[in-house]
Design an enzyme around this catalytic site. Structure first.
Site, short mmCIF file in Angstrom:
data_model
loop_
_atom_site.label_atom_id
_atom_site.label_comp_id
_atom_site.label_asym_id
_atom_site.label_seq_id
_atom_site.Cartn_x
_atom_site.Cartn_y
_atom_site.Cartn_z
N LYS A 1 0.87 -1.18 0.00
CA LYS A 1 0.00 0.00 0.00
C LYS A 1 0.91 1.23 0.00
CE LYS A 1 -3.32 2.68 2.63
NZ LYS A 1 -3.81 3.00 3.99
N GLY B 1 -7.99 9.41 9.80
CA GLY B 1 -8.21 9.47 11.24
C GLY B 1 -9.21 10.51 11.70
N ALA C 1 -9.68 5.88 4.64
CA ALA C 1 -9.48 7.08 5.47
C ALA C 1 -10.77 7.86 5.65
CB ALA C 1 -8.40 8.00 4.90
N GLY C 2 -10.99 8.27 6.90
CA GLY C 2 -12.11 9.13 7.24
C GLY C 2 -13.37 8.40 7.65
N ASN D 1 -9.31 1.70 9.97
CA ASN D 1 -8.42 1.49 11.10
C ASN D 1 -8.93 2.25 12.33
OD1 ASN D 1 -4.77 1.67 11.63
ND2 ASN D 1 -6.38 1.01 12.96
#
Length: 263
Positions: A103, A164, A190-191, A212
């Site tokens: 990645k 995040g 993301a987000g 995550n």
């Protein structure tokens, strides 16, 4: 349109039953990380390459926490600010025998953590030429996504909102264009802060989500992992089923024929 049977997620010729990918950072404990990842049903787990202090018993590799016969490991270049750094990390991961998959993250901006489009393109050009399977993390940029696909990227991974942040899918219109144009899987990364965010991404045709922080930082990481996995599945089913169009006016759900008092 009748319900369309789904095909498995396929990346670089490898198929997966789950459309949720998951990260290994920010968990309160290693036990919470292992339990949440198991509960998520994810098959692709992304890890960052970090130094390990062999003189410190508390410093141990995340690679020791998993049975890697159960998961596909996806090394990432998190923390790299330049193409040179990202290329070096990818080569190190392969030399360690981790994976030819990587990645790609090139993020020079320490405040907003937005990926560098030029640096990402340069990194992927080198790594594709060296035989890597690259999954680049990018801003929601349809033009860049097409260029990376033409270059040989195995997926494109546009951000839903800053990493995040938990803001959800704020770049939806651009992501819809990327999905429309892509011939490789689109992974929204993301987000994402909640199951509904994941469902929205999937409802609009994303092939997978990578999550995550929303799981790792939840009060109950295991329960949130299950919930987000449910959101991914629900969104995918909704996409396949085909939602009704949005109307500017009401439309009665019951037929008017035979209604008492109707003309």
């Amino acid at each position: 349109m009748p319900f369309r049977p789904d095909a498995p997620l396929t990346i670089a010729g490898k198929t997966f039953g789950s459309r949720l990918m998951i990260g290994t950072g920010k968990y309160r404990s290693r036990e919470a990380m292992r339990d949440a990842i198991a509960a998520s049903g994810a098959e692709i787990v992304t890890v960052a390459l970090r130094r390990v202090d062999f003189d410190d018993p508390a410093s141990r590799s995340v690679l020791e926490d998993f049975d890697w016969t159960r998961y596909t490991i996806l090394p990432n270049t998190a923390g790299c600010q330049t193409p040179e750094e990202a290329i070096r990390i990818a080569r190190m991961a392969r030399a360690m025998g981790l994976s030819d998959w990587v990645k790609v993250e090139v993020i020079p901006d320490p405040k907003y953590l937005l990926p560098d489009p030029i640096g990402t393109l340069e990194t992927c050009r080198v790594l594709v030429a060296e035989g890597f399977t690259v999954l680049p993390y990018i801003g929601a940029d349809p033009v860049l996504a097409r260029r990376l696909e033409d270059l040989g990227a195995a997926t494109v991974m546009p951000l839903g909102s800053p990493i995040g942040s938990g803001q959800g899918i704020v770049n939806l219109e651009a992501i819809k264009i990327i999905v429309e144009q892509a011939n490789v899987p689109v992974v929204v990364d993301a987000g994402i802060g909640s199951p509904s965010d994941a469902a929205i991404a999937m409802e609009h045709g994303a092939d997978a989500c990578l999550v995550n922080s929303a799981i790792a930082l939840a009060e109950d990481a295991v329960l949130m992992a299950e919930a987000i996995a449910d959101g991914v599945r629900a969104g995918r089913k909704a996409f396949l089923a085909g939602r009704i169009p949005r109307l500017a006016y009401a439309s009665a759900s019951s037929p008017l024929a035979g209604v008492v008092g109707a003309a």
